[in-house]
Write a protein that holds these residues in place. Structure first.
Motif, short mmCIF file in Angstrom:
data_model
loop_
_atom_site.label_atom_id
_atom_site.label_comp_id
_atom_site.label_asym_id
_atom_site.label_seq_id
_atom_site.Cartn_x
_atom_site.Cartn_y
_atom_site.Cartn_z
N ASP A 11 13.84 0.92 3.15
CA ASP A 11 13.26 1.98 3.97
C ASP A 11 11.84 2.20 3.48
OD1 ASP A 11 14.81 4.37 5.80
OD2 ASP A 11 12.79 4.84 5.11
N LEU A 12 11.00 2.68 4.38
CA LEU A 12 9.60 2.96 4.00
C LEU A 12 9.50 4.27 3.23
CD1 LEU A 12 6.98 1.44 4.26
CD2 LEU A 12 6.58 2.56 6.45
N SER A 13 10.53 5.11 3.32
CA SER A 13 10.50 6.39 2.65
C SER A 13 11.00 6.29 1.22
CB SER A 13 11.35 7.42 3.40
OG SER A 13 11.52 8.57 2.61
N LYS A 14 10.11 6.50 0.27
CA LYS A 14 10.48 6.47 -1.14
C LYS A 14 11.50 7.56 -1.46
CE LYS A 14 7.43 7.59 -4.40
NZ LYS A 14 6.22 7.50 -5.23
N GLU A 15 11.36 8.70 -0.79
CA GLU A 15 12.28 9.81 -1.02
C GLU A 15 13.71 9.43 -0.64
OE1 GLU A 15 9.37 10.07 0.44
OE2 GLU A 15 8.25 11.42 -0.89
N HIS B 15 0.86 -1.19 0.00
CA HIS B 15 0.00 0.00 0.00
C HIS B 15 0.89 1.24 0.00
CE1 HIS B 15 -3.20 -2.74 1.07
NE2 HIS B 15 -2.49 -3.15 2.11
N PRO B 16 0.50 2.29 -0.71
CA PRO B 16 1.32 3.50 -0.69
C PRO B 16 1.40 4.08 0.72
CG PRO B 16 -0.70 3.82 -2.01
CD PRO B 16 -0.70 2.41 -1.52
N VAL B 17 2.58 4.52 1.11
CA VAL B 17 2.77 5.07 2.46
C VAL B 17 3.43 6.44 2.33
CG1 VAL B 17 3.90 4.76 4.69
CG2 VAL B 17 3.09 2.76 3.43
N LYS B 18 2.88 7.42 3.04
CA LYS B 18 3.48 8.75 3.05
C LYS B 18 4.21 8.92 4.38
CE LYS B 18 4.02 12.95 1.37
NZ LYS B 18 5.11 13.11 0.44
N THR B 19 5.50 9.17 4.32
CA THR B 19 6.25 9.40 5.56
C THR B 19 6.51 10.90 5.73
OG1 THR B 19 8.47 9.26 4.61
CG2 THR B 19 7.42 7.17 5.23
N LYS B 20 6.96 11.28 6.93
CA LYS B 20 7.22 12.70 7.21
C LYS B 20 8.57 13.15 6.67
CE LYS B 20 6.55 11.87 11.59
NZ LYS B 20 6.51 12.02 13.06
N ILE C 65 22.14 -6.28 5.27
CA ILE C 65 20.94 -5.47 5.00
C ILE C 65 20.85 -4.35 6.03
CG2 ILE C 65 19.41 -7.05 6.31
CD1 ILE C 65 17.16 -6.22 4.32
N ASP C 66 20.57 -3.14 5.53
CA ASP C 66 20.34 -1.99 6.40
C ASP C 66 18.83 -1.76 6.46
OD1 ASP C 66 20.28 0.37 7.76
OD2 ASP C 66 21.70 1.43 6.48
N MET C 67 18.27 -2.03 7.64
CA MET C 67 16.82 -1.90 7.85
C MET C 67 16.53 -0.48 8.33
SD MET C 67 15.50 -5.18 7.60
CE MET C 67 14.36 -5.75 8.85
N GLY C 68 16.01 0.33 7.43
CA GLY C 68 15.84 1.75 7.72
C GLY C 68 17.04 2.51 7.18
N CYS C 69 17.35 2.27 5.90
CA CYS C 69 18.61 2.74 5.30
C CYS C 69 18.62 4.23 4.99
CB CYS C 69 18.92 1.95 4.04
SG CYS C 69 17.73 2.27 2.68
N GLY C 70 17.43 4.89 5.02
CA GLY C 70 17.40 6.30 4.66
C GLY C 70 17.97 6.52 3.27
N GLU C 71 18.94 7.46 3.16
CA GLU C 71 19.51 7.78 1.84
C GLU C 71 20.74 6.95 1.50
OE1 GLU C 71 22.69 9.46 2.54
OE2 GLU C 71 21.83 8.81 4.44
N GLY C 72 21.00 5.90 2.27
CA GLY C 72 21.95 4.88 1.85
C GLY C 72 23.42 5.07 2.19
N SER C 73 23.80 6.23 2.76
CA SER C 73 25.22 6.50 2.97
C SER C 73 25.87 5.59 4.01
CB SER C 73 25.43 7.97 3.36
OG SER C 73 25.00 8.81 2.32
#
Length: 292
Positions: free
Chosen positions: A135-139, A56-61, A104-112
């Motif tokens: 990560d749940l954040s597509k951004e 399902h699409p999820v919008k994060t903050k 695996i990075d669970m909650g990787c954010g922007e990957g750095s």
């Protein structure tokens, strides 16, 4: 070859690690466009090179600006460099007999974090690393895929990850929520969980500006550590505390990056934002668990 095709080609070497997040069946890369399961549930590769495996699409903050700021702080200012070094050393110490590692990075954010740690493990400890970031954040995942090619990047739910059982040697969980049921399911025998939590002095210079109440100016991780102990076999823990000197653009980047500043009026940061430079405290605890 565009990013979408490159990523699909790369991921096709590891398609056996995936399971469909809808029906749990195995998955294959199809025509270098999609990941498709036995029951035809289909997930397309994005043009940036990641794959969205949420049901399902999820919008994060968390917006793109926050992730770009975080990447700048990590890459240009070396904000978490001692942490990356400590994690890489921990991985090496606990995987001495392994030449290849699935990470695996669970909650990787922007990957750095994943990118830096994988590079250190590879260059300093001569191990081949297969790195996966979710990560749940597509951004966040979009920024990761744009900047780091030789990894698998996926938008995915940490409570329902799209991977088969026992696929990973190491799970990273850096300043991010945990799902211990999934951790235990995904880990291979004797696999590691490395969880990073803040300690009382973490970003204290910002906390002192934001909060008037002394109890909020420091931070307690006691509840997080207790929960970690209740759910997984703690084998080691260590503290890491250092300061980073930031120039004025660095201060602005830090304020942009941290959720601490979200509910704070810019007026409160006025003095800090005018400073030529400031030292910022990074105070963290490294929790290490091993699957029996």
């Amino acid at each position: 070859m565009n990013k979408r095709i490159k990523s699909a080609k790369y991921l096709s070497n590891f398609e056996s690690i995936f399971k469909c997040p809808v029906c749990n069946s195995s998955m294959k890369v199809f025509q270098l466009k999609s990941l498709i399961c036995l029951n035809n549930h289909t997930f397309d590769f994005a043009k940036q090179g990641y794959i969205n495996l949420t049901v399902h699409p999820v919008k994060t903050k968390y917006g793109k600006d926050l992730f770009e700021a975080r990447r700048k702080l990590i890459i240009e200012y070396g904000f978490f460099k001692p942490l990356s070094q400590a994690i890489a050393e921990t991985i090496s110490k606990h995987t001495v007999n392994k030449e290849t590692i699935s990470l695996i990075d669970m909650g990787c954010g922007e990957g750095s974090h994943l990118s830096q740690i994988s590079d250190i493990v590879n260059s300093e400890y001569s191990k081949i690393v297969t790195g996966v970031g979710i990560d749940l954040s597509k951004e966040g995942v979009s920024v990761a895929a744009k900047n780091y090619f030789d990894k698998i990047w996926a938008v995915a739910d940490l409570a329902n990850t799209p991977f088969a059982d026992k696929q990973f040697d190491v799970i990273l969980n850096i300043l991010s929520p945990s799902n211990y049921t999934e951790f235990n399911r995904l880990l291979k025998a004797e696999g590691l969980v490395i969880k990073i939590v803040p300690q009382s002095g973490y970003l204290k210079e910002l906390r002192e500006v934001i909060f008037d109440e002394p109890e909020k100016q420091s931070y307690s991780n006691a509840d997080i550590v207790k929960r970690f102990n209740e759910n997984i076999q703690l084998v080691d823990r260590s503290s890491l505390c250092y300061t980073v000197e930031l120039d004025n653009p660095g201060i602005q980047t830090l304020i942009q990056m941290t959720p601490l500043s979200w509910a704070t009026a810019e007026e409160q940061f006025k003095t800090l934002l005018k400073a030529d430079s400031t030292k910022v405290t990074v105070d963290l605890e490294i929790l290490i668990a091993k699957k029996e």
